[in-house]
Design an enzyme around this catalytic site. Sequence first.
Site, PDB file in Angstrom:
ATOM      1  N   SER A   1      26.093  12.401  32.012  1.00  0.00           N
ATOM      2  CA  SER A   1      26.890  12.168  33.112  1.00  0.00           C
ATOM      3  C   SER A   1      27.009  10.590  33.278  1.00  0.00           C
ATOM      4  O   SER A   1      27.867   9.932  33.959  1.00  0.00           O
ATOM      5  CB  SER A   1      26.213  12.699  34.308  1.00  0.00           C
ATOM      6  OG  SER A   1      24.972  11.971  34.246  1.00  0.00           O
TER       7      SER A   1
ATOM      8  N   GLY B   1      25.019   6.183  27.300  1.00  0.00           N
ATOM      9  CA  GLY B   1      25.161   7.026  28.044  1.00  0.00           C
ATOM     10  C   GLY B   1      25.844   8.219  27.252  1.00  0.00           C
ATOM     11  O   GLY B   1      26.786   8.043  26.456  1.00  0.00           O
TER      12      GLY B   1
ATOM     13  N   GLU C   1      16.976   9.333  36.578  1.00  0.00           N
ATOM     14  CA  GLU C   1      17.041   9.929  35.233  1.00  0.00           C
ATOM     15  C   GLU C   1      15.850  10.875  35.061  1.00  0.00           C
ATOM     16  O   GLU C   1      15.592  11.366  34.101  1.00  0.00           O
ATOM     17  CB  GLU C   1      17.458   9.193  34.298  1.00  0.00           C
ATOM     18  CG  GLU C   1      18.647   8.278  34.410  1.00  0.00           C
ATOM     19  CD  GLU C   1      19.765   8.884  34.680  1.00  0.00           C
ATOM     20  OE1 GLU C   1      19.845  10.218  34.975  1.00  0.00           O
ATOM     21  OE2 GLU C   1      20.931   8.441  34.754  1.00  0.00           O
TER      22      GLU C   1
HETATM   23  C1  BEZ Z   1      23.350  10.367  30.111  1.00  0.00           C
HETATM   24  O1  BEZ Z   1      22.960   9.727  29.046  1.00  0.00           O
HETATM   25  O2  BEZ Z   1      24.264  10.220  30.669  1.00  0.00           O
HETATM   26  C2  BEZ Z   1      21.859  11.024  30.771  1.00  0.00           C
HETATM   27  C3  BEZ Z   1      20.728  10.768  30.037  1.00  0.00           C
HETATM   28  C4  BEZ Z   1      19.827  11.463  30.514  1.00  0.00           C
HETATM   29  C5  BEZ Z   1      19.663  11.779  32.062  1.00  0.00           C
HETATM   30  C6  BEZ Z   1      20.670  11.464  32.571  1.00  0.00           C
HETATM   31  C7  BEZ Z   1      21.999  11.025  31.982  1.00  0.00           C
END
Ligand code: BEZ
Length: 234
Positions: A20, A17, A107
């Site tokens: 978010s 991540g 996502e």
């Molecule tokens: C994340 O890495 O937090 C993330 C990446 C793409 C979509 C949503 C969250």
Amino acid sequence: MPVNGAPPETGEFWIFGYGSLIWKPPPHYDRRIPGWVTGYVRRFWQASQDHRGTPEAPGRVVTLIERSFWASLVDAHDSAPEKVWGTAYRIQADKVAEVKEYLDIREINGYTIHYTPFHPADGSPSIRTLVYIGTPDNDQFTGPQDPQALAEHIYVSEGPSGLNRDYLLGLEKALNELSPESGDAHVTDLSDRVREIDRRRREGQLQVEGFEHPVSHEFRKVSSVDEQEETEKA
Ligand code: BEZ
């Protein structure tokens, strides 16, 4: 044996991540590790119609851009850290299918699945992680943005997951909490601009037209109280 320095296949499922997910973990994780990936640049260049905006008024969220591609672009934020800091989560073995399904729903909106080596901050061996990336060929990819216009856009945007500015400020806070060196100048500069917009609005130096319904109205700047009065008289 790992090929080309790639982390070994362990049968474990890890997700990286960089947005978010840093402060809103996926369900059913049993390990959470701060660290980084390389070869990418984090930018608020992905439109969000489903979380921090709407189809009529998309907000802006982060994506990762391949560093070599980013270097070919003109970006007002013309430097970026070698390390993209974030958090890796290991998902409980018996919950992997459920979590993959949950993440696909959560996502989507231009993001696709990729895999990249993740480097734990504690120096332990790298891990193969799944990562969601909005690549430049997806419809929601915006490309380079003027930082002030981007901050203003984020300031007025809102979607089912909440205010776009809370996402930005939440990301800044989450990054700063990962390690003393995990801050990201792109995120901090936008956050500073958003705080300044908010300060000026609260002090009456700035009007955000239609502020009660921020995502459905044009943003209008007024540089001083005098100019604001002029504008209102006009
Ligand atoms: C994340 O890495 O937090 C993330 C990446 C793409 C979509 C949503 C969250």
